[in-house]
Write a protein that holds these residues in place. Structure first.
Motif, PDB file in Angstrom:
ATOM      1  N   UNK A  31       1.178  -1.007  -0.467  1.00 31.87           N
ATOM      2  CA  UNK A  31      -0.187  -0.319  -0.100  1.00 31.87           C
ATOM      3  C   UNK A  31       1.120   0.920   0.083  1.00 31.87           C
TER       4      UNK A  31
ATOM      5  N   UNK B  48      -7.942  -3.253   2.853  1.00 27.60           N
ATOM      6  CA  UNK B  48      -8.022  -1.628   3.232  1.00 27.60           C
ATOM      7  C   UNK B  48      -8.063  -1.547   4.007  1.00 27.60           C
ATOM      8  N   UNK B  49      -7.417  -0.284   4.931  1.00 18.10           N
ATOM      9  CA  UNK B  49      -7.465   0.486   6.158  1.00 18.10           C
ATOM     10  C   UNK B  49      -8.007   2.149   5.427  1.00 18.10           C
TER      11      UNK B  49
ATOM     12  N   UNK C  34      -5.143   6.398   1.617  1.00 20.07           N
ATOM     13  CA  UNK C  34      -4.462   5.317   0.311  1.00 20.07           C
ATOM     14  C   UNK C  34      -4.715   6.089  -0.898  1.00 20.07           C
TER      15      UNK C  34
ATOM     16  N   UNK D  46      -6.251   1.617  -7.118  1.00 19.99           N
ATOM     17  CA  UNK D  46      -6.705   3.187  -6.991  1.00 19.99           C
ATOM     18  C   UNK D  46      -6.946   2.964  -5.363  1.00 19.99           C
TER      19      UNK D  46
ATOM     20  N   UNK E  86      -2.716   0.492  -3.981  1.00 21.03           N
ATOM     21  CA  UNK E  86      -2.423  -0.996  -3.502  1.00 21.03           C
ATOM     22  C   UNK E  86      -2.358  -1.566  -4.166  1.00 21.03           C
TER      23      UNK E  86
END
Lengths: 115, 112
Positions: free
Chosen positions: A33, B99-100, A45, A57, A48
């Motif tokens: 990430x 995802x975090x 974010x 994305x 990733x």
């Protein structure tokens, strides 16, 4: 030593230049990430990757490009840097799998200043 | 908007006291994680609590999770000067791809 490393740790560049931030992990983690950290926004974010050659994305991908030709590397490129991309960038990885969620492990960060 | 929001934004206590930080989130989760960040450093994972767990302990850390209220708390007992840092909750959203989503953090200062 095993772990996750980022380079460079500090970078000053000018508007319009291309910049590549490197991330390398030695755990053979499948997921990697890229986040950026800004005051008032926490960590967001950018991109990733679930495995080599698989990227997607995140929340704030505009202006960034990633690639993942090898499991252990996940470079982030700013194709034409802008002042709004001044930030601290963190790379992270996890060995989690679809049905086994685990913690992420973070690199030390790259501080980028775009003049 | 942020999935996780921490409260308070800043907390200052005396060494030896307990510190409690709270996190609220909006959508269903697989798990909730707490991270610590010392000034100028990367984030360090502290503890992970899964959606089917209500409480978890690790050393001086105690985390609770209330999925009905979509909230979590992190308790640090017998605080030390070395606990001075920012603490972030992060939610692993159900259906998400590992995802975090991070909150903006609580800045904890332990005064000697």
């Amino acid at each position: 030593d095993a772990g996750i490393t980022q380079s460079p740790r500090y970078k000053i560049t000018e508007t319009g230049r291309q910049v590549t931030l490197m991330c390398h992990q030695t755990w053979s983690h499948s997921y990697m990430f890229w986040y950026r950290q800004d005051l008032g926004h926490g960590l967001r974010l950018i991109y990733y990757s679930a495995a080599a050659d698989i990227t997607d994305k995140g929340e704030v991908p505009d202006g960034y490009v990633v690639s993942r030709s090898k499991t252990e590397n996940f470079p982030l490129t700013l194709e034409s840097a802008t002042r709004s991309q001044t930030s601290v960038y963190f790379c992270a990885s996890t060995g989690a799998r679809v049905l086994l969620r685990e913690a992420q492990y973070f690199g030390p960060g790259t501080r980028l200043l775009v003049l | 908007s942020q999935q996780g929001e921490e409260d308070p934004q800043a907390l200052s206590i005396q060494e030896g006291e307990n510190a409690t930080m709270n996190c609220s989130y909006k959508t269903s989760i697989n798990n909730l994680q707490w991270y610590r960040q010392n000034s100028g450093r990367g984030l360090v994972h502290l503890i992970l609590i899964r959606s089917n767990e209500r409480e978890k302990h690790s050393g001086r850390l105690r985390v609770t999770l209330d999925t009905s209220k979509k909230s979590s708390s992190l308790l640090i007992t017998a605080s030390r000067a070395a606990d001075t840092a920012s603490y972030f909750c992060a939610t692993d959203v159900e259906g998400g791809a590992q995802k975090l989503v991070f909150g903006q953090g609580t800045r904890l200062t332990i005064n000697p």
